[in-house]
Write an enzyme that holds these catalytic residues in place. Structure first.
Site, short mmCIF file in Angstrom:
data_model
loop_
_atom_site.label_atom_id
_atom_site.label_comp_id
_atom_site.label_asym_id
_atom_site.label_seq_id
_atom_site.Cartn_x
_atom_site.Cartn_y
_atom_site.Cartn_z
N LYS A 35 0.84 -1.20 0.00
CA LYS A 35 0.00 0.00 0.00
C LYS A 35 0.87 1.24 0.00
CE LYS A 35 -0.85 1.91 3.68
NZ LYS A 35 -1.21 2.28 5.07
N ARG A 58 2.42 6.03 -3.05
CA ARG A 58 3.50 6.97 -3.41
C ARG A 58 3.72 6.95 -4.92
NH1 ARG A 58 4.41 5.58 1.77
NH2 ARG A 58 5.61 7.00 3.14
N GLY A 87 -4.37 7.25 5.90
CA GLY A 87 -3.42 8.30 6.23
C GLY A 87 -2.65 8.78 5.02
N ARG A 113 -7.29 11.99 13.47
CA ARG A 113 -5.89 11.64 13.22
C ARG A 113 -5.06 12.89 12.90
NH1 ARG A 113 -5.58 6.43 9.39
NH2 ARG A 113 -3.43 6.51 10.19
N SER A 129 3.50 11.40 12.93
CA SER A 129 3.50 10.49 11.78
C SER A 129 4.57 10.91 10.80
CB SER A 129 2.14 10.52 11.08
OG SER A 129 2.18 9.78 9.87
N SER A 130 5.31 9.93 10.28
CA SER A 130 6.29 10.22 9.23
C SER A 130 5.61 10.72 7.97
CB SER A 130 7.10 8.96 8.92
OG SER A 130 6.28 7.95 8.34
N SER A 189 8.73 5.70 12.18
CA SER A 189 8.68 5.10 10.83
C SER A 189 9.59 5.81 9.83
CB SER A 189 7.23 5.11 10.30
OG SER A 189 6.37 4.40 11.13
N GLU A 236 3.86 -1.04 12.12
CA GLU A 236 2.76 -1.87 11.62
C GLU A 236 2.87 -3.31 12.09
OE1 GLU A 236 0.15 -0.90 9.88
OE2 GLU A 236 0.77 1.19 9.72
N LYS A 289 -8.91 -2.89 3.88
CA LYS A 289 -8.14 -1.65 3.80
C LYS A 289 -6.84 -1.87 3.05
CE LYS A 289 -5.98 1.75 6.89
NZ LYS A 289 -6.51 3.00 6.30
#
Length: 434
Positions: A25, A30, A95, A123, A169-170, A198, A316, A416
């Site tokens: 994912k 990306r 995200g 979030r 978050s990265s 991360s 994760e 997801k």
């Protein structure tokens, strides 16, 4: 039986299987974004077909790109919406969509509204929106620093230096870097705050940017806090997505829990993902790792070691490793995952609650979990709550290998990132070698 419950199958012996996992994912989304920002059409091969990637494709289409799906291959023709258009983006609870697309939207001449699932509104995204404003973007979020918000695109983003706290978050860093080559002055991102989690995901963004022709400079040190992307052209070209190594976690845990052997086909020799960190923890837990023509094989002995490990680079994997650690020969402690409280659910609170309801002994810290193995039992009528979190649902499957009677609520949430998870898992436990 409630139709919303999935009976997690029990392993009656060592599992032995060869699996082919769906595409990553993280890499898929990306690649789709870089393709949409490229100067010429691209082809992305091995694309994951799941909710998060479908949301990304829908968002990029709304932002003007033409995307043609041909099985697992996706053709992307860059484009932009009409000037003054009003566009809506549904981020779901993804995200990567919520944090990667605002900078792309700022490059369009449209007003782009973002919203998603109720949990997505909780979030972290405020630091990204503030940074994007500082770089010249126009965003209306009603002062919430959260969804819903509207990006009023001006067709260009001036860019330049910006500082933000990316400890939540990265993706807050990657969300700026991926679009930065299209900013007038590029971008210099500095992080100020607790360590960024991360970091391998930021490295993934950097390597993919460089592969598409971008010039990226990274600050020195083991945990850099400065990234510079120069303005310039992008050309993703013909790109192939790796298998999702995060989704390998439950299957590798199954080898440990049952003393079996699981082979993952097409495990990359050199990976954009944190492959070495995953295998390091697997080895600490007592698994052996070997590479062969069929792929990467993890073999368990039936005895799992209690360990202490920092999972900051592979958050994760925290939930499947925590599930496996409940069967270990001694206590374990996992740290570096405090930010996962702000993911699809508060993952630390959720897994502690669900394991303890089975008679386990899991305690939370602000930054992690401590697990003391105890005999587990599923009470009659009890359901393991997934909290609409795919990683929680997968952890329930790992626990079910050794605890009869576990029923997972809303197992469909695995869609997801891995829609076929339950069928592949049931084949694994039955012994159907795929």
């Amino acid at each position: 039986m409630d139709s919303g419950r999935w009976n997690a199958p029990v392993a009656h012996g060592p599992v032995r299987a060869t699996l082919r996992l769906p595409g990553s994912k993280s890499i898929t989304n990306r690649a789709l974004i870089l393709a949409a920002l490229s100067d010429s059409p691209s082809v992305v091969r091995g694309v994951l077909k799941a909710r998060d990637t479908s949301l990304a494709i829908g968002a990029l289409r709304a932002l003007g790109s033409t995307i043609d799906s041909r099985g697992a291959d996706v053709g992307v023709q860059p484009g932009r919406p009409a000037a003054g258009a009003a566009v809506s983006v549904d981020v779901g609870n993804a995200g990567t969509v919520m944090r990667f697309l605002p900078a792309v939207a700022a490059l369009t001449p449209a007003a782009v509204s973002f919203d998603g699932d109720p949990r997505a509104r909780e979030r972290p995204v405020g630091a990204l929106l503030s940074a994007l404003r500082a770089l010249g973007g126009s965003i209306d979020d009603g002062g919430r620093g959260a969804l819903p918000f509207t990006v009023h695109g001006k067709g260009t983003v001036p860019g330049g230096p910006v500082t933000l706290d990316a400890s939540g978050s990265s993706q807050l860093v990657s969300g700026l870097l991926l679009a930065a080559p299209r900013f007038d002055a590029g971008v210099e991102v500095r992080h100020s705050g607790p360590p960024v989690p991360s970091l391998p995901h930021i490295e993934m963004s950097i390597r993919m940017l460089r592969g598409a022709g971008a010039s990226v400079e990274v600050g020195a040190g083991p945990r850099p806090d400065r990234w510079v992307v120069e303005p310039g052209r992008l050309n993703l070209g013909d790109f192939t997505v790796e298998p999702d190594l995060s989704n390998a976690g439950p299957f590798l845990a199954a080898a440990l829990v049952t003393g079996g052997s699981v082979t993952i086909r097409d495990w990359p020799e050199v990976s954009l993902q944190a492959a070495d960190a995953i295998l390091d923890v697997i080895t600490q837990l007592g698994g052996s790792v070997s590479h062969g023509d069929s792929g990467l094989t993890v073999t368990g002995t039936g005895v799992i070691n209690g360990i202490s490990a920092d999972l900051r680079d592979i958050p994760e994997l925290c939930l499947p490793f925590t599930a496996a650690a409940t069967f270990a020969s001694g206590p374990s402690t996992f740290t570096g995952v405090g930010h996962t409280r702000l993911q699809e659910t508060d993952r630390l609170a959720a897994i502690a609650k669900e394991i303890n309801a089975l008679g386990g002994d899991v305690t939370e810290s602000p930054d992690g979990l401590s697990i003391r193995p105890r005999p587990l039992r599923a009470p009659v009528g009890h359901a393991f709550e997934s909290y609409d979190d795919h990683r929680m649902a997968m952890a329930g499957a790992v626990l079910g290998l050794g605890v009869p009677g576990i029923e997972v609520l809303n197992m469909a949430t695995v869609g997801k990132t891995f829609p076929e998870f339950t069928s592949v898992w049931e084949e694994l436990v039955r012994g159907d070698d795929s």
